[in-house]
Motif scaffolding. Structure first.
Motif: not given
Length: 256
Positions: A74-88
């Motif tokens: 799940f690590q990569r999924t969590i990190l990609d979700w982080y990037a999408d949510r924060l827009g960074v």
């Protein structure tokens, strides 16, 4: 003399298993961010003895559980979700690379991801907003009382120590913890660098290395399972050879 003909040279590319073994060997030469909490006694996953045995190559091999595998998957999924949510923009870090502090090479960290520095990032940095920060991903079933609301810095102490060491190694002022709860709720926590706390953690880690690892002197006995296993192993080693007592020893034993 060369006739100008190009000659192909085969280059051996290390397998993932070989890269992992090399990374584990490299980790044994430093106290890492994920081990710092164990060294200072605030981790729920390990204690000082676990770190000591790991550094000396005496630890038993960790068998990966389904929960551990789920965290990795799940690590990569969590990190990609982080990037999408924060827009960074972010960059996923090599899982088999150990970064070391430029000041103290015995302190290191393997990162999950970092904020990617771009033009907008530099503009934010100019306004006093940090970027290039480390991002750590966690996957857990439910939020315990140690977690606060998203956007706060209220996280379990052992994760706060881990992020503190990551900020020390990367020389950044902020670090983010992205936690996925129950597979459906993502919370992002931001921790600010604390130079006083950081100095205490690093000092304790360096002292642990010099006092215990470098001298191969076990840390003080505590009630941890790792110390229990170590004692059992030592007792087992001491009783492998049994010799028949001489009459003199039997007499001495009777007297005592």
């Amino acid at each position: 003399m060369s006739d100008g003909t190009a000659v192909a040279v085969a280059v051996a590319v290390p397998t993932e298993a070989e890269r992992r073994r090399a990374w584990l060997e490299d980790r044994r030469t430093a106290i890492t961010a994920s081990e710092a909490a164990a060294v200072i006694g605030v981790s729920k996953f390990a204690g000082p003895m676990d770190v000591y045995l790991e550094k000396l190559g005496l630890a038993t091999e960790v068998v990966q559980t389904e929960r551990m595998e789920a965290g990795n998957r799940f690590q990569r999924t969590i990190l990609d979700w982080y990037a999408d949510r924060l827009g960074v923009p972010i960059i996923h870090c090599d899982p088999y690379t150990l970064l070391r502090s430029q000041e103290i090479s015995r302190i290191g960290a393997t990162l999950d991801a970092r904020r990617l520095l771009d033009t907008a990032s530099h503009q934010r940095a100019a306004r006093g907003e940090d970027d290039g920060r480390p991002i750590d991903a966690k996957n857990t079933r439910y939020p315990s009382a140690d977690y606060g609301e998203a956007g706060t810095d209220q996280i379990p102490l052992y994760y706060a120590v881990q992020l503190a060491v990551q900020m020390y190694v990367t020389k950044t002022e902020l670090a983010d913890l992205a936690v996925l709860f129950g597979g459906q709720e993502l919370r992002v926590f931001t921790v600010h660098r604390d130079s006083v706390l950081e100095a205490e953690i690093i000092e304790r880690c360096v002292d642990f290395w010099n006092r215990h690892v470098a001298t191969e002197t076990p840390p003080p006995i505590d009630g941890s399972a790792s110390w229990g296993r170590y004692i059992q192993e030592r007792v087992r080693q001491a009783t492998d050879v049994i010799r028949e007592a001489t009459p003199e020893l039997e007499q001495a034993a009777s007297y005592l």
